[in-house]
Design an enzyme around this catalytic site. Structure first.
Site, mmCIF file in Angstrom:
data_model
loop_
_atom_site.group_PDB
_atom_site.id
_atom_site.type_symbol
_atom_site.label_atom_id
_atom_site.label_comp_id
_atom_site.label_asym_id
_atom_site.label_seq_id
_atom_site.Cartn_x
_atom_site.Cartn_y
_atom_site.Cartn_z
ATOM 1 N N ASN A 85 98.176 16.900 14.284
ATOM 2 C CA ASN A 85 99.024 17.745 13.455
ATOM 3 C C ASN A 85 99.890 16.878 12.534
ATOM 4 O O ASN A 85 99.728 15.664 12.487
ATOM 5 C CB ASN A 85 99.875 18.660 14.346
ATOM 6 N N HIS A 115 106.129 -6.744 19.799
ATOM 7 C CA HIS A 115 106.615 -8.051 19.376
ATOM 8 C C HIS A 115 107.152 -8.756 20.606
ATOM 9 O O HIS A 115 107.632 -8.119 21.552
ATOM 10 C CB HIS A 115 107.707 -7.916 18.313
ATOM 11 N N GLY A 142 104.767 17.542 20.762
ATOM 12 C CA GLY A 142 105.469 17.053 19.585
ATOM 13 C C GLY A 142 106.511 15.993 19.891
ATOM 14 O O GLY A 142 107.229 16.085 20.881
ATOM 15 N N THR A 165 105.651 5.474 29.318
ATOM 16 C CA THR A 165 105.780 4.025 29.476
ATOM 17 C C THR A 165 104.860 3.460 30.551
ATOM 18 O O THR A 165 104.839 2.245 30.750
ATOM 19 C CB THR A 165 107.226 3.649 29.834
ATOM 20 N N LYS A 166 104.126 4.327 31.253
ATOM 21 C CA LYS A 166 103.183 3.867 32.270
ATOM 22 C C LYS A 166 101.976 4.781 32.266
ATOM 23 O O LYS A 166 101.987 5.855 31.654
ATOM 24 C CB LYS A 166 103.833 3.816 33.652
ATOM 25 N N ARG A 180 107.362 11.408 33.674
ATOM 26 C CA ARG A 180 107.011 11.465 35.093
ATOM 27 C C ARG A 180 106.214 12.744 35.323
ATOM 28 O O ARG A 180 106.227 13.662 34.479
ATOM 29 C CB ARG A 180 108.260 11.438 35.963
ATOM 30 N N LYS A 183 104.140 18.589 37.041
ATOM 31 C CA LYS A 183 103.224 19.590 37.602
ATOM 32 C C LYS A 183 101.870 18.945 37.805
ATOM 33 O O LYS A 183 101.505 18.000 37.110
ATOM 34 C CB LYS A 183 103.062 20.796 36.667
#
Length: 194
Positions: A85, A115, A142, A165-166, A180, A183
């Protein structure tokens, strides 16, 4: 024989961001993705033709809304029924691999670029990165951000505004900063009651 800066980039090593070939490739990608903004919305065949030139591999039925931005394009690989989108950013200094039936909501950001922490290296315009992989049947909400090195499994929903981040496996809804599991889903995408 010494590695090229391109090969260092793909091998997840420090590389010179200002390397002549890499700068050339980024300008070539920019010419293509900026041309997408000028194609009338109803001319999907023209959009597809540009995306096929820009991306490394493209499945069937791909739709990208303007203003799409990337670094190189050729490191982006998408499957069938891919939809991005408005205002999506895919920084592909390494491979971004996206499966079939994946939807990116407005302003999704997928980063393989980074970096170094070291000040001298960073201010010398050295870069690094790691690939991002997204499985089949995913919906990325979004303003979600996916950082370098993350793998997202099949049938995953990423809540809007999340920072991933994981890595996460299949059949989950993830949200938050950092994201995290909120559900779990069955194979058809139905929420599994707690």
């Amino acid at each position: 024989m010494a590695k090229s800066e391109f090969q260092k980039m793909m091998d997840q090593e420090l590389y010179d961001v200002k390397d002549e070939k890499l700068v050339h490739d980024r300008f070539a990608a920019r010419d293509l993705y900026e041309s997408l903004d000028k194609i009338p919305f109803r001319e999907k065949d023209r959009v597809t033709a540009v995306v096929q030139k820009l991306f490394g591999t493209v499945g069937k039925n791909v739709e990208i809304r303007p203003r799409f931005v990337c670094d190189y394009g050729y490191n982006i690989h998408v499957g069938d029924n891919f939809f991005a989108n408005f205002d999506c950013i895919l920084l592909d200094t390494n491979e971004i691999t996206i499966g079939d039936n994946v939807l990116l909501a407005p302003r999704v950001q997928i980063y393989t670029a980074g970096h170094p922490f070291n000040i001298a290296a960073r201010t010398s315009w050295l870069g690094n990165g790691a690939p991002v992989k997204i499985g089949n049947n995913c919906w990325i909400g979004g303003d979600a951000v996916i950082v370098p090195g993350v793998t997202i499994g099949n049938n995953v929903i990423v809540g809007g505004g999340s920072v991933v981040t994981k890595s996460f496996g299949d059949n989950v809804v993830i949200a938050g900063n950092p994201a995290r599991i909120i559900k779990r889903l069955d194979a058809e995408g139905n929420v599994i009651p707690d």
